[in-house]
Design an enzyme around this catalytic site. Structure first.
Site, PDB file in Angstrom:
ATOM      1  N   TYR A 145     -48.965 -74.467 -81.278  1.00  0.00           N
ATOM      2  CA  TYR A 145     -48.767 -73.348 -80.354  1.00  0.00           C
ATOM      3  C   TYR A 145     -47.501 -72.554 -80.730  1.00  0.00           C
ATOM      4  O   TYR A 145     -46.410 -73.130 -80.789  1.00  0.00           O
ATOM      5  CB  TYR A 145     -48.642 -73.926 -78.938  1.00  0.00           C
ATOM      6  CG  TYR A 145     -48.066 -73.044 -77.852  1.00  0.00           C
ATOM      7  CD1 TYR A 145     -47.017 -73.509 -77.060  1.00  0.00           C
ATOM      8  CD2 TYR A 145     -48.583 -71.781 -77.577  1.00  0.00           C
ATOM      9  CE1 TYR A 145     -46.481 -72.732 -76.034  1.00  0.00           C
ATOM     10  CE2 TYR A 145     -48.064 -71.003 -76.556  1.00  0.00           C
ATOM     11  CZ  TYR A 145     -47.002 -71.476 -75.788  1.00  0.00           C
ATOM     12  OH  TYR A 145     -46.482 -70.705 -74.779  1.00  0.00           O
ATOM     13  N   ASP A 230     -48.323 -83.398 -75.115  1.00  0.00           N
ATOM     14  CA  ASP A 230     -48.537 -82.240 -74.258  1.00  0.00           C
ATOM     15  C   ASP A 230     -50.031 -82.209 -73.950  1.00  0.00           C
ATOM     16  O   ASP A 230     -50.841 -81.875 -74.824  1.00  0.00           O
ATOM     17  CB  ASP A 230     -48.071 -80.968 -74.999  1.00  0.00           C
ATOM     18  CG  ASP A 230     -48.200 -79.733 -74.135  1.00  0.00           C
ATOM     19  OD1 ASP A 230     -49.012 -79.724 -73.191  1.00  0.00           O
ATOM     20  OD2 ASP A 230     -47.499 -78.740 -74.423  1.00  0.00           O
ATOM     21  N   ILE A 232     -51.720 -80.445 -71.586  1.00  0.00           N
ATOM     22  CA  ILE A 232     -52.054 -79.401 -70.616  1.00  0.00           C
ATOM     23  C   ILE A 232     -53.508 -78.958 -70.667  1.00  0.00           C
ATOM     24  O   ILE A 232     -53.993 -78.328 -69.738  1.00  0.00           O
ATOM     25  CB  ILE A 232     -51.134 -78.170 -70.730  1.00  0.00           C
ATOM     26  CG1 ILE A 232     -51.274 -77.487 -72.083  1.00  0.00           C
ATOM     27  CG2 ILE A 232     -49.694 -78.564 -70.492  1.00  0.00           C
ATOM     28  CD1 ILE A 232     -50.523 -76.152 -72.122  1.00  0.00           C
ATOM     29  N   LYS A 272     -53.864 -74.242 -67.239  1.00  0.00           N
ATOM     30  CA  LYS A 272     -55.055 -74.160 -68.087  1.00  0.00           C
ATOM     31  C   LYS A 272     -56.290 -74.710 -67.391  1.00  0.00           C
ATOM     32  O   LYS A 272     -57.366 -74.131 -67.438  1.00  0.00           O
ATOM     33  CB  LYS A 272     -54.818 -74.912 -69.406  1.00  0.00           C
ATOM     34  CG  LYS A 272     -53.534 -74.533 -70.097  1.00  0.00           C
ATOM     35  CD  LYS A 272     -53.514 -73.074 -70.547  1.00  0.00           C
ATOM     36  CE  LYS A 272     -52.188 -72.721 -71.189  1.00  0.00           C
ATOM     37  NZ  LYS A 272     -52.121 -71.307 -71.573  1.00  0.00           N
TER      38      LYS A 272
END
Lengths: 494, 464
Positions: A145, A230, A232, A272
């Site tokens: 990202y 992570d 998410i 998300k």
């Protein structure tokens, strides 16, 4: 001395990347079905807009949640004053239950180990501040990202050292790649404090297999470093293989209550899964009470609005609703992903096989003029400015192979997606045509040259037989001349 | 294993300021359920005007329901709104509200406003923008206990105190300012700016135009920044009226120096004026475009919930409401403060004369058994544990003189304040009675010792 800080005047915020520049272009000319049908379609924004219509009826049925009432009585004052960085207890309980549910209830989370933050952006930065000092490093698998360059590095002074993954094995993390990254960090005299993975992956849209997670856990055990997962996108896994959280693997290997258990931390957010980025709800989950304690104090710099905590605690406590929501969410994500993948396939473009996320990792290597990042940039610019689609080039995600792009699909309607695919199809056809006519011209030129040589020899042959063949050679000259003209033009164009 | 930040105590939360809160949490006063519990007077919150806000909310249910003027749901737009430039409508209302608080003597441009999750976030972000690790910020003492965390912890910036004393009502003198600057230089610290809180926490006083202009001149001289934390600007309930740093900077003499505005920055928040700390609405105002740009990007780490931005933009847009609220709020704060001051006076305790804030700066030097911080801490413990009041000792605000305490008055109702005042009165009377008893007993001891010595001396003489 600088009047401002170095942080304010450098570009470590990473926002000069093409990832953000594409957004800027989009902002200048945003597509709108009615008002601006020729505008740029935003496919560079990983947002989940497919299920907001499911949230609205819930809100109407539960007016107390927005109205800040409990059993019909206003609790506005209580919420307006609530700034306890330990977070709203009901919200934390609801959140950990929700997180457990997403993981098929194979792991359960303790609300005392969760720290609320203003979005995952804040959570990731805070974890860096807790685990690493300025000049330390975290290893990150690429592609990753683009926002991490800002979130993990900018104000913390921590370095990112990439673990290079390639298409040769579907961009999976391998031991040689991790070790190579670790050695690289050591060469640069950086102390490695941990590894950060995004699982499901952004931008790949894939979930990590157990063996990858095992590999990572073993690595961090060996090196006595941290692992941040992570997660998410955990709630966006719409097809098999099902999501396996790093916590599940630790539990299965009976590593809970060991040292490594305290070195694994999760980042989560409701941006998300539920599609609520505007409400700024993120969280850190850690088994290390010292990390939890420090992170809680740091969360003062980015607390979640109590108004929002109350609304979402009510929503997440409605387990029937969340179950139905997640099921429908997965269905719609799967359909939209399939539409994109099949649409791109018809245009001769393939995607990495994916089972999660709000985007596809698209292989446009065959559309590059050359296997270089310059060519990737050129292609990207064409797609943004001429095809009018904002997609994110792999280089902005630090991919080491040119030609890959992240294309988002969950932030638009079906019809907009169709249009985008149509535009891409036309673009690809036009390239194909150009390339075909280019090939044809090339081949014509070759033929022309051959003909010319042939004509020359023919000419001399005819010259040799001038008296008897003069008429024939003369009749060929104009043709010969025009071909050589064509040859000259092709040479100029090449 | 962890970072030095996580394992140190630079978060400053081992201070008595926060420890008092912890003790309070274990035994909180409640009029009905726990009337002997500890009364919280260490929390600078404004609870005197909630009824006004609640009444507005009752009249505007659509706003909470995330509906627009036409009754249509805007939930979807808000759920997706994460633009770090902030909601334009909200910023427009904020700058107008800020101007109103300043008597409309200054105007603010919404493009120069950066939203943050509370003033805590705003202050830290501003320091990240203005200073590098190892640089220093000058801060007048006494100052808000949270600054140790907000300004220093993750930024690595140092705080160098500007010592103020009761000799001149704790005002910042040029002498103290220069002395602090020199001290920083001796420590090899690059001073990047001065941070003032105006109105002051914990003093509850506002600065005069002269004071502000002296500070601006100092900042220009030294080529440094001036941050004015004006979170309490809407709590000015008495004269002199509030003068913002922007107003002082607009003065014609200083205007000639064209870069003066590039070094002045304001921090503001809705937590104190509107009493909404839970909603996390803070902001930075700066005319320096590089600062605005960097701070805007940094605000990604602490954006304000769009749900909250929407609610408050409507509330602030109602000018009739905000005017009414400001007037009533200030009246009530004044009344509450006067109740505290007169109540303490009856117990022989004086307060620094104040015209703003949610607290008084109280002089308890005469209650110390010695002019030391140990004695102050002893007194603080007694008041916390025996009297049952959590007040904040001056040492937790880095005050250089022992014996001063910050006592909050706006976070409780009138009857609770009465209970607190009664407890203090009883404590002072007991202490004074005990003191007299002790004194009497001490004198008796001294006299009998003296008599004994005298008589033994006589006997010796006789025996010789």
């Amino acid at each position: 001395m600088g009047f401002l800080s170095r942080k304010a005047t450098c570009n470590a915020h990473g926002q000069d990347s093409s990832y953000f520049l594409g957004w800027q272009e989009y902002e200048k000319n945003p597509y709108n079905e009615v008002n601006n049908p020729n505008g740029i379609i935003q496919m560079g924004l990983a947002e989940n807009q497919l299920c907001l219509d499911l949230l609205e009826p819930w809100l109407m049925k539960n007016p107390d949640a927005l109205g800040l009432k409990r059993d019909g009585i206003s609790i506005f004052k209580e919420l307006a004053l609530f700034q306890d960085y330990n977070g709203f207890p009901a919200f934390k309980r609801a959140l950990v239950d929700f997180m457990g549910e997403i993981r098929g209830n194979k792991v359960s989370f303790d609300p005392n180990h969760i720290v609320l933050t203003a979005g995952a952006t804040s959570a990731n930065e805070t974890l860096m501040f807790c685990l690493a000092d300025q000049g330390d490093a975290f290893l990150l698998p690429t592609p990753y990202y683009p926002g991490f360059d800002r979130d993990l590095r900018w104000r913390t002074g921590v370095e990112i050292v990439p673990i290079h993954c390639t298409s040769s094995n579907g961009f999976k993390v391998t031991l040689p790649a991790i070790e190579q990254a670790y050695r690289q960090a050591q060469k640069r005299k950086l102390r490695v404090k941990g590894v950060l993975i995004t699982n499901p992956s952004n931008p790949l849209g894939t979930t990590m297999a157990r063996d990858e997670l095992d590999l990572l856990i073993k690595f961090i055990e060996d090196k006595q470093i941290h692992l941040i997962s992570d997660e998410i996108y955990a709630g966006t896994v719409f097809t098999s293989p099902s999501f396996v959280s790093v916590m599940e693997v630790l539990k299965d290997r009976n590593l809970d209550q060991t040292q490594v258990w305290e070195r694994v931390h999760i980042v989560y957010s409701l941006s998300k899964d539920l599609g609520l980025p505007g409400f700024r709800v993120g969280a850190i989950y850690s088994n290390d009470p010292v990390v939890v304690s420090a992170a809680i104090k740091m969360s003062s710099f980015g607390l979640v609005s109590s108004q929002t905590q109350y609304l979402l605690s009510a929503m997440l406590l409605d387990k029937k609703f969340t179950k139905e929501f997640m099921s429908e969410n997965h269905k719609r994500l799967q359909k939209q992903q399939k539409d994109l993948v099949s649409g791109l396939e018809k245009a001769g473009i393939r995607c990495l096989d994916s089972n999660a996320g709000l985007f596809c990792w698209v292989d446009m290597r065959h559309l590059l003029k050359s296997n270089t990042f310059e060519a990737e940039m050129e292609l990207w610019q064409k797609i943004v400015y001429h095809v009018k689609i904002n997609i994110s080039p792999g280089s902005s995600c630090h991919c080491i192979e040119p030609g890959w792009f992240r294309v988002c699909f969950a932030n638009m309607s079906e019809s907009t997606l169709k249009l985008a695919i149509q535009r891409l199809k036309s673009f690809v056809s036009s390239i194909a045509m150009k390339s075909q006519s280019h090939q044809e011209l090339k081949s014509l030129r070759r033929k022309a040259r051959n003909n010319w040589v042939f004509r020359l020899s023919l000419q001399s042959f005819y010259d040799r037989e001038q008296d008897t063949r003069a008429k024939v050679s003369f009749s060929y000259r104009p043709h010969f001349m025009s071909l050589s003209n064509i040859a000259a033009t092709l040479d100029a164009a090449a | 294993m962890l970072s030095s930040k996580a394992s140190s105590n630079c978060h400053g939360q081992d201070s008595l300021y926060f420890l008092g809160w912890q003790v309070y949490e274990k035994n909180p006063f409640h009029e009905v359920e726990n009337p002997t519990g500890i009364i919280q007077m260490g929390l600078a919150e404004n609870q005197v005007s909630f009824d006004l806000v609640e009444s507005w909310l009752r009249q505007n249910p659509d706003v909470m329901g995330l509906k627009n003027k036409d009754g249509e749901s805007v939930f979807r737009d808000l759920a997706l709104f994460q633009d770090y430039h902030g909601m334009p409508a909200f910023k427009n209302e904020l700058v107008e509200y800020m101007a109103k608080i300043r008597g409309n003597k200054v105007k603010f441009d919404p493009n120069n406003l950066v939203l943050a999750a509370g003033a805590t976030s705003a202050n830290e972000t501003l320091i990240f923008c203005l200073a590098d690790p190892g640089d220093a910020i000058l801060l007048p003492t006494p100052s808000y206990a949270g600054f140790d965390r907000d300004l220093k912890w993750r930024t690595g910036v140092e705080i160098v105190p500007i010592h103020c004393s009761s000799s001149n009502g704790f005002r910042i003198s040029m002498f103290a300012l220069e002395e602090a600057y020199e001290r920083a230089q001796k420590l090899n610290l690059k001073v990047k700016g001065v941070l003032i809180t105006n109105p002051s926490n914990p003093l509850g006083t506002t600065m005069t135009k002269d004071e502000l202009q002296s500070l601006i001149t100092f900042a220009i001289d030294k080529d440094i920044h001036l941050i004015s934390d004006e979170v309490f600007s809407g709590t000015v309930f008495d004269s002199p009226c509030f003068i913002s740093i922007m107003e002082a900077a607009m003065d014609s003499n200083l205007k000639r120096n064209t870069d003066v505005l590039s070094r002045i920055h304001i921090v503001y928040s809705l937590s104190k004026d509107l009493g909404l700390p839970g909603f996390r609405v803070g902001m930075i105002y700066s005319n320096n475009q590089t600062v605005v740009s960097a701070a805007t990007k940094m605000s990604s780490f602490g954006l304000v919930s769009s749900q909250t931005q929407y609610l408050l933009s409507y509330m602030l847009a109602n000018k009739k409401f905000t005017s009414h609220y400001m007037k009533r709020n200030q009246k009530r704060l004044k009344k509450r403060k006067e109740m505290l001051v007169s109540g303490l006076k009856k117990s022989g305790i004086k307060c620094l004369k104040s015209n703003a804030g949610l607290f008084c700066w109280v002089d308890m030097r005469h209650l110390l058994c010695s002019n030391t911080f140990e004695a102050e801490t002893d007194l603080w413990k007694k008041i916390l544990c025996e009297v049952g009041l959590n007040i904040s000792p001056g040492s937790s605000f880095h005050c250089s003189q022992p014996g001063w305490f910050r006592v909050c008055f706006a976070n409780m109702n009138q009857s609770t304040l009465q209970v607190a005042l009664r407890r203090i009165k009883d404590f002072v009377e007991r202490s004074s009675f005990d003191y007299q008893q002790n004194m009497a007993s001490l004198s008796r001891k001294l006299i009998s010792n003296w008599v004994r010595k005298l008589s033994s001396a006589d006997r010796e003489e006789q025996e010789r």
